[in-house]
Structure formats: structure tokens, C-alpha cells
Design a protein around this motif. Structure first.
Motif, PDB file in Angstrom:
ATOM      1  N   ASP A   1       0.801  -1.222   0.000  1.00 21.12           N
ATOM      2  CA  ASP A   1       0.000   0.000   0.000  1.00 21.12           C
ATOM      3  C   ASP A   1       0.835   1.275   0.000  1.00 21.12           C
ATOM      4  N   THR A   2       2.090   1.201  -0.440  1.00 18.70           N
ATOM      5  CA  THR A   2       2.965   2.366  -0.314  1.00 18.70           C
ATOM      6  C   THR A   2       2.920   3.284  -1.518  1.00 18.70           C
ATOM      7  N   GLY A   3       2.431   2.857  -2.648  1.00 19.56           N
ATOM      8  CA  GLY A   3       2.409   3.707  -3.822  1.00 19.56           C
ATOM      9  C   GLY A   3       3.780   3.814  -4.476  1.00 19.56           C
ATOM     10  N   ARG A   4       3.850   4.632  -5.527  1.00 17.82           N
ATOM     11  CA  ARG A   4       5.077   4.731  -6.326  1.00 17.82           C
ATOM     12  C   ARG A   4       6.179   5.497  -5.597  1.00 17.82           C
ATOM     13  N   TRP A   5       5.811   6.557  -4.878  1.00 15.05           N
ATOM     14  CA  TRP A   5       6.804   7.390  -4.212  1.00 15.05           C
ATOM     15  C   TRP A   5       6.796   7.247  -2.701  1.00 15.05           C
ATOM     16  N   GLY A   6       5.855   6.511  -2.132  1.00 18.30           N
ATOM     17  CA  GLY A   6       5.793   6.345  -0.689  1.00 18.30           C
ATOM     18  C   GLY A   6       5.130   7.494   0.031  1.00 18.30           C
ATOM     19  N   VAL A   7       4.446   8.373  -0.726  1.00 22.07           N
ATOM     20  CA  VAL A   7       3.786   9.539  -0.133  1.00 22.07           C
ATOM     21  C   VAL A   7       2.278   9.520  -0.392  1.00 22.07           C
ATOM     22  N   GLU A   8       1.823   8.543  -1.159  1.00 23.06           N
ATOM     23  CA  GLU A   8       0.425   8.506  -1.573  1.00 23.06           C
ATOM     24  C   GLU A   8      -0.496   8.128  -0.418  1.00 23.06           C
ATOM     25  N   THR A   9      -1.747   8.613  -0.483  1.00 24.97           N
ATOM     26  CA  THR A   9      -2.782   8.249   0.484  1.00 24.97           C
ATOM     27  C   THR A   9      -3.963   7.675  -0.290  1.00 24.97           C
ATOM     28  N   ARG A  10      -5.039   7.338   0.410  1.00 26.48           N
ATOM     29  CA  ARG A  10      -6.201   6.783  -0.296  1.00 26.48           C
ATOM     30  C   ARG A  10      -6.939   7.845  -1.106  1.00 26.48           C
ATOM     31  N   HIS A  11      -6.584   9.111  -0.877  1.00 25.04           N
ATOM     32  CA  HIS A  11      -7.150  10.205  -1.659  1.00 25.04           C
ATOM     33  C   HIS A  11      -6.144  10.570  -2.757  1.00 25.04           C
ATOM     34  N   PRO A  12      -6.494  10.420  -4.034  1.00 27.89           N
ATOM     35  CA  PRO A  12      -5.510  10.589  -5.111  1.00 27.89           C
ATOM     36  C   PRO A  12      -4.793  11.930  -5.119  1.00 27.89           C
ATOM     37  N   ASN A  13      -5.439  12.978  -4.661  1.00 29.99           N
ATOM     38  CA  ASN A  13      -4.787  14.293  -4.713  1.00 29.99           C
ATOM     39  C   ASN A  13      -4.331  14.798  -3.345  1.00 29.99           C
ATOM     40  N   VAL A  14      -4.262  13.908  -2.365  1.00 27.94           N
ATOM     41  CA  VAL A  14      -3.732  14.247  -1.040  1.00 27.94           C
ATOM     42  C   VAL A  14      -2.504  13.382  -0.781  1.00 27.94           C
ATOM     43  N   LEU A  15      -1.371  14.024  -0.540  1.00 28.50           N
ATOM     44  CA  LEU A  15      -0.114  13.319  -0.340  1.00 28.50           C
ATOM     45  C   LEU A  15       0.431  13.613   1.055  1.00 28.50           C
ATOM     46  N   LEU A  16       1.136  12.635   1.618  1.00 28.86           N
ATOM     47  CA  LEU A  16       1.773  12.790   2.927  1.00 28.86           C
ATOM     48  C   LEU A  16       3.241  13.117   2.690  1.00 28.86           C
ATOM     49  N   CYS A  17       3.666  14.309   3.082  1.00 29.13           N
ATOM     50  CA  CYS A  17       5.056  14.688   2.816  1.00 29.13           C
ATOM     51  C   CYS A  17       5.853  14.908   4.099  1.00 29.13           C
ATOM     52  N   GLY A  18       5.375  14.393   5.237  1.00 22.94           N
ATOM     53  CA  GLY A  18       6.084  14.520   6.500  1.00 22.94           C
ATOM     54  C   GLY A  18       6.904  13.294   6.832  1.00 22.94           C
ATOM     55  N   ALA A  19       7.414  13.265   8.054  1.00 22.59           N
ATOM     56  CA  ALA A  19       8.301  12.185   8.490  1.00 22.59           C
ATOM     57  C   ALA A  19       7.626  10.827   8.479  1.00 22.59           C
ATOM     58  N   GLY A  20       6.276  10.785   8.536  1.00 24.08           N
ATOM     59  CA  GLY A  20       5.571   9.515   8.548  1.00 24.08           C
ATOM     60  C   GLY A  20       5.416   8.871   7.187  1.00 24.08           C
ATOM     61  N   ALA A  21       5.882   9.545   6.127  1.00 17.18           N
ATOM     62  CA  ALA A  21       5.863   8.928   4.800  1.00 17.18           C
ATOM     63  C   ALA A  21       6.897   7.816   4.746  1.00 17.18           C
ATOM     64  N   VAL A  22       6.775   6.947   3.764  1.00 18.91           N
ATOM     65  CA  VAL A  22       7.808   5.937   3.549  1.00 18.91           C
ATOM     66  C   VAL A  22       9.109   6.674   3.221  1.00 18.91           C
ATOM     67  N   ARG A  23      10.190   6.285   3.850  1.00 20.20           N
ATOM     68  CA  ARG A  23      11.503   6.945   3.731  1.00 20.20           C
ATOM     69  C   ARG A  23      11.492   8.317   4.384  1.00 20.20           C
ATOM     70  N   GLY A  24      10.614   8.479   5.394  1.00 19.63           N
ATOM     71  CA  GLY A  24      10.609   9.709   6.174  1.00 19.63           C
ATOM     72  C   GLY A  24      11.444   9.541   7.420  1.00 19.63           C
ATOM     73  N   GLY A  25      11.385  10.523   8.297  1.00 20.40           N
ATOM     74  CA  GLY A  25      12.138  10.472   9.541  1.00 20.40           C
ATOM     75  C   GLY A  25      13.466  11.185   9.408  1.00 20.40           C
ATOM     76  N   GLY A  26      13.832  11.919  10.438  1.00 17.42           N
ATOM     77  CA  GLY A  26      15.073  12.672  10.395  1.00 17.42           C
ATOM     78  C   GLY A  26      14.919  13.937   9.568  1.00 17.42           C
ATOM     79  N   VAL A  27      15.950  14.770   9.602  1.00 18.56           N
ATOM     80  CA  VAL A  27      15.958  15.981   8.780  1.00 18.56           C
ATOM     81  C   VAL A  27      16.559  15.607   7.435  1.00 18.56           C
ATOM     82  N   SER A  28      15.690  15.327   6.478  1.00 16.97           N
ATOM     83  CA  SER A  28      16.163  14.838   5.187  1.00 16.97           C
ATOM     84  C   SER A  28      15.599  15.598   3.999  1.00 16.97           C
ATOM     85  N   GLY A  29      14.375  16.099   4.113  1.00 19.26           N
ATOM     86  CA  GLY A  29      13.726  16.703   2.956  1.00 19.26           C
ATOM     87  C   GLY A  29      13.254  15.683   1.948  1.00 19.26           C
ATOM     88  N   VAL A  30      13.540  14.406   2.183  1.00 19.03           N
ATOM     89  CA  VAL A  30      13.202  13.354   1.217  1.00 19.03           C
ATOM     90  C   VAL A  30      11.696  13.253   0.983  1.00 19.03           C
TER      91      VAL A  30
END
Length: 522
Positions: free
Chosen positions: A478-507
Motif C-alpha cells: 500500500d505504499t504507492g510509487r513514491w511512498g507519499v500517496e494516500t487513499r485520496h488521489p490528490n492528497v499526499l503525505l510529505c512529513g516524516a511519517g511517509a515511507v523513507r521519512g524520519g530525520g531531517v532529510s527533505g526526502v
């Protein structure tokens, strides 16, 4: 936000002006998208800020996050950031008493010096040779994995092939890290130094079958393709100030004091309700990027909240008149404190502290690690403080889960701080209290933040600095192509809780922006 901005429809609205939100805003604005950032607080930066916490004292400390490893140079280059880091000559120093005398392990200062330090501690070369082999392995993994963080998620098999080392894969991705540490190292202190990277902000045992400790370890050894942790010049706020400048220069609107309270979306367009001192308003957007925890995202969209998260750390900021002398007079305090200074972090000590905290008690010997920013970067101090020899200390405590503070946060904080500093004092030739500076009101320059304090100040769920357990850096169901996708197609998670989040990375901010740009929608 000016009245004429309130009724616009934006290509993207970013909720949360922490570093990931600013990265996303800067990328999107530079690509020609119209961007609005809604930030609840009166400043941008989130947890990556520099502040003057002590009244009347010109010391600008990285109040929450404090070192940089996971920020890709690509992001700094792409956004033209005026931001630099400095390397630390010493990686770590860990004091211990053996055979009735103070000693310790200094890692850094060149290969010869480190080899001699291992021999001084252990009486031979075996542990040093094991250390070299182990970190050559993690270095290989870092070189292969770190570049993938700003690419579409690889599958598990693709990442395994890319690493191309089955022993490394098994060690880091399949077996509890405790097994590898016990197999490769014999000395309790050396084992503990290795294990600490698996426990930063993560409450887990070395042999936890869920492997949360392995994921934490992985992110702590892959940064920059080397695993090095560097000092941000000017403090962590220098990064977020540079990001805010880049976002504004590209045309993004940064609205502080604007708290998003609801997202209504049909998957194609969204309406965001936000609150200011003047009341509630709405703004429309094609895309919404949420730089907040998964719990906050669920609250905004009305979705089922995720499982509760829990932080497990104590963050302490201090200003000293001078560095304290060490009982181990073989090591200069300026070297010992310039790297990571480990306290009560022997392997057995860490296991005992975890067991005590898991049973609902504060650890009797709280483990922590300390470093002095101002030794590497004195620019965070006023010139008069530098001339007088003042120094900062940052302490990060482990194995203190949020649940321990529920009964009385203030009282437990005070008790924990006292016992944590007592562990440090045991290795000093003078009490730390004698070295603390005082502020304009005569109070000692020291502040401590528990997980509950971080939840209150920054809305980190349970004070969890990663927002939830860190994820493996590969795609799952359920991670999607970039690891930021949610169940809403136009709502993305861009914080530390995204896949490959955590730490000061900007990723996550980069990846959410790439997902928007890749969609082609405006």
C-alpha cells in the motif's frame, strides 16, 4: 495572508511549514506551480529550528533536531540553498570504568588513533578489526541505498539486488540487529556503541522480532552514502531559513499563524479549511501535501486514525561557561564532546534500561548521548560568549517512552533529568552544575523536553520524532510509487511519517513534489 490570496485556487496547498513542507513548496514553485503553505505556528521550520531559549543570552541552539545526515546534496543543489555542514573529526567517545580506573573508547581522529583506542580499551586488535569489517559492510549498503531515497520506491527484490551482498541483507533486513552485534563483537561497551544507532527515538530491544530497531539502525548508517552525521553551520534553523527563502523566491506564499483544520476532497480538487486569529476561511487546491503526522492527516480528512505512536526520548539543551574536565585524563574534553559522547550505553546497560522502562519504571541508569555543537560551529554563539569560552551541550536520552510521563510530566521530567545528569557526572572530574552558565535572571541555562512536551509543542504523536515507526525503504502493498500517496488521489503525505521519512532529510518533501509533477496535473 492578504484577502486577495484567500480566495485563490492553488495548484498545491502544503499543510505544515516544517522542512519537508518547505522542500515540497520550493520544488513545486520552481516548477511553475502556484503554492500556498499553511503553517499553524508563527514561524516556519517545525522541529528544525534554532532559538534563543535562555533569557538574555546570545546562544542560538538547535532546539529539537540537531544533526544532519540524511539530507541529500541533490536537494541542496536543486534548490540553490545557502546552507553548509561541517564534519566532526571525532565520531564518538564512550567513557567507562574498568578495573577501578576511568577509561573509554574514542572513535575518530584517524585510523591509527582509533585502533590504539580500541587496543587501550580491549587489550587487543580483534574488536577493532571486527569494527572495521562491520562498518565496511554498512558503508557498502549506504552507497547502494541512499541514492534510492529520492527515486521511485524500489521493490524489496530490486533493493536486495542493488545491495548485492546477502550477508549484509540478512544482517540489516532480516535478523534482529542484536544477533549481528553479539556475533561480531565481544566487548560490552563496543556492542553498546554499535546498538545506539538502532535506538535513537525508537523504543525497542536489540532482539525485537518486529525489527523496528533494524529500520532505525539502517537510517542512521546510510546518510550521505557514508553514515556520517554532520553539524549544520548556523544551527538547524539555518536550513529551514534557507528553504523558506528558496520557496518565497520561487513564488510560494508562506502563511504563518494559519492552522489547517479540515480537508474536503473528491480526489480531483480539494477545499482546505483553515483557522486564523480572525476566524475560519477556505482555500481550494488541485493537490494537498500534508507535512504532518499520519494521525494529523487522518484528523484533517476524517479517515480512520492509525495505530497510536509513542516517542521515547529526552531532549536537553545546555549552555556551559566551560567544558567539564573528565575523569579519563587520557582524552581532551574538546575531543570527547565534539563527537557523540555516550553515557550509560553499554550493551547490558541498554538492555536493562529497556526492560525497566517496558515495566513502567524510569531506567535506574538512563542512557543518553551528548555532543557540543559550538566546538565545530561557534557561529551559533555571540562573539562575547565565544571569547569567554562558552560552549553548548545537546543531550538526547533513550528508552524513556511517553507512557512514563503520563502520571506527572513535570515531576517525572525533573526526576529523569537529575538521574541522567548523575550518569554523566560519574565520568566527570567536576560536577556539570558547576559549569552551567546562567541566564539574565540568574537561572541555570538548561532546558529539557519529554515526549509529551514535544507532542504539545510540535504535535508529534506521542512525542514520536519519526511520527510513527520507520519504514523499510522499499515498496510494499500500500505504499504507492513514491511512498507519499494516500487513499485520496490528490492528497499526499510529505512529513516524516511517509515511507523513507524520519530525520531531517527533505526526502518526503522532494518525493511528494515529484509525485505531483509526475502526474502532470495543475
Amino acid at each position: 495572508m492578504p484577502a486577495h490570496e484567500r480566495h485563490r485556487t492553488y495548484d498545491a496547498v502544503v499543510i505544515g511549514g516544517g522542512h519537508n513542507g518547505l522542500v515540497a513548496a520550493a520544488y513545486l514553485a520552481r516548477a511553475g506551480r502556484s503554492v500556498l503553505v499553511l503553517e499553524r505556528l508563527d514561524r516556519t521550520g517545525g522541529a528544525a529550528v534554532s532559538t534563543r531559549p535562555f533569557a538574555g543570552v546570545d546562544a542560538r541552539l538547535s532546539r529539537y533536531s540537531y544533526l544532519v545526515s540524511l539530507l541529500p546534496k541533490k536537494i541542496v543543489r536543486d534548490l540553490g540553498l545557502d546552507f553548509r555542514v561541517r564534519t566532526r573529526t571525532v565520531s564518538s567517545y564512550t567513557p567507562v570504568e574498568r578495573d577501578g580506573r576511568p577509561t573509554g573508547l574514542l572513535v575518530g581522529g584517524g585510523e591509527r588513533r582509533t585502533r590504539e583506542a580500541f587496543a587501550r580499551l580491549t587489550g587487543g586488535t580483534h574488536e577493532y578489526e571486527s569494527w572495521q569489517r562491520f562498518y565496511a559492510m554498512t558503508g557498502h549498503v549506504a552507497q547502494r541505498v541512499f541514492p534510492t531515497l529520492v527515486e521511485p520506491l524500489p521493490t524489496r527484490d530490486e533493493l536486495r539486488v542493488r545491495i548485492d551482498d546477502e550477508d549484509a541483507w540478512r544482517t540489516l533486513f532480516e535478523e534482529p540487529i542484536g544477533a549481528a552485534i553479539e556475533d561480531r563483537f565481544a566487548d560490552d561497551l563496543v556492542r553498546g556503541v554499535v546498538l545506539t544507532d538502532a535506538l535513537i527515538g525508537t523504543f525497542a530491544d536489540a532482539h525485537d522480532p518486529a525489527l523496528t530497531q533494524n529500520r532505525c539502525f539502517l537510517y542512521h548508517v546510510i546518510g550521505g552514502g557514508t553514515g556520517a552525521w554532520d553539524v549544520p553551520v548556523g544551527g538547524m534553523g539555518a536550513l529551514t531559513d534557507a528553504l523558506a527563502t528558496a520557496a518565497r523566491a520561487a513564488g510560494a506564499v508562506l502563511a504563518t499563524g494559519h492552522e489547517a483544520v479540515h480537508i474536503d476532497t473528491d480526489g480531483h480538487t480539494a477545499e482546505i479549511t483553515y483557522r486564523t486569529a480572525d476566524g475560519e476561511s477556505t482555500v481550494a487546491a488541485r493537490h494537498v501535501l500534508v507535512n504532518a503526522s499520519p494521525r494529523e492527516l487522518a484528523a484533517l480528512t476524517g479517515d480512520e486514525p492509525p495505530a497510536p505512536a509513542e516517542g521515547a526520548q529526552l531532549k536537553v539543551n545546555m549552555l556551559l561557561k566551560r567544558l567539564p574536565r573528565l575523569r579519563d585524563d587520557f582524552v581532551d574534553p574538546r575531543e570527547a564532546f565534539s563527537g557523540t559522547f555516550h553515557i550509560a550505553e553499554g550493551y547490558e546497560q541498554l538492555a536493562i534500561a529497556h526492560a525497566q522502562a517496558a515495566s513502567g519504571e524510569l531506567p535506574a541508569a538512563p542512557p543518553s548521548e551528548i555532543y557540543c555543537h559550538s566546538l565545530t560551529d561557534p557561529t551559533i554563539l555571540g562573539s562575547d560568549l565565544v571569547e569567554q569560552g562558552y560552549q553548548t551541550l545537546t543531550l538526547f536520552g533513550l528508552h524513556t517512552p511517553a507512557r512514563l510521563f503520563d502520571r506527572d510530566n513535570d515531576a517525572v521530567r525533573d526526576e529523569l533529568l537529575k538521574s541522567t545528569l548523575a550518569q554523566l557526572d560519574a565520568h566527570l572530574a567536576e560536577p556539570l552544575a558547576d559549569c552551567l552558565a546562567t541566564d539574565a535572571d540568574g537561572r541555570p541555562c538548561i532546558e529539557a523536553k519529554t515526549p509529551l512536551d514535544l507532542e504539545r509543542d510540535l504535535r508529534l504523536p506521542g512525542g514520536n520524532i519519526f511520527h510513527r515507526d520507520l519504514s523499510w525503504p522499499y515498496a510494499q502493498e500500500d505504499t504507492g510509487r513514491w511512498g507519499v500517496e494516500t487513499r485520496h488521489p490528490n492528497v499526499l503525505l510529505c512529513g516524516a511519517g511517509a515511507v523513507r521519512g524520519g530525520g531531517v532529510s527533505g526526502v518526503p518533501g522532494h518525493n511528494a513534489a515529484m509525485a505531483v509533477l509526475e502526474s502532470g496535473d495543475r
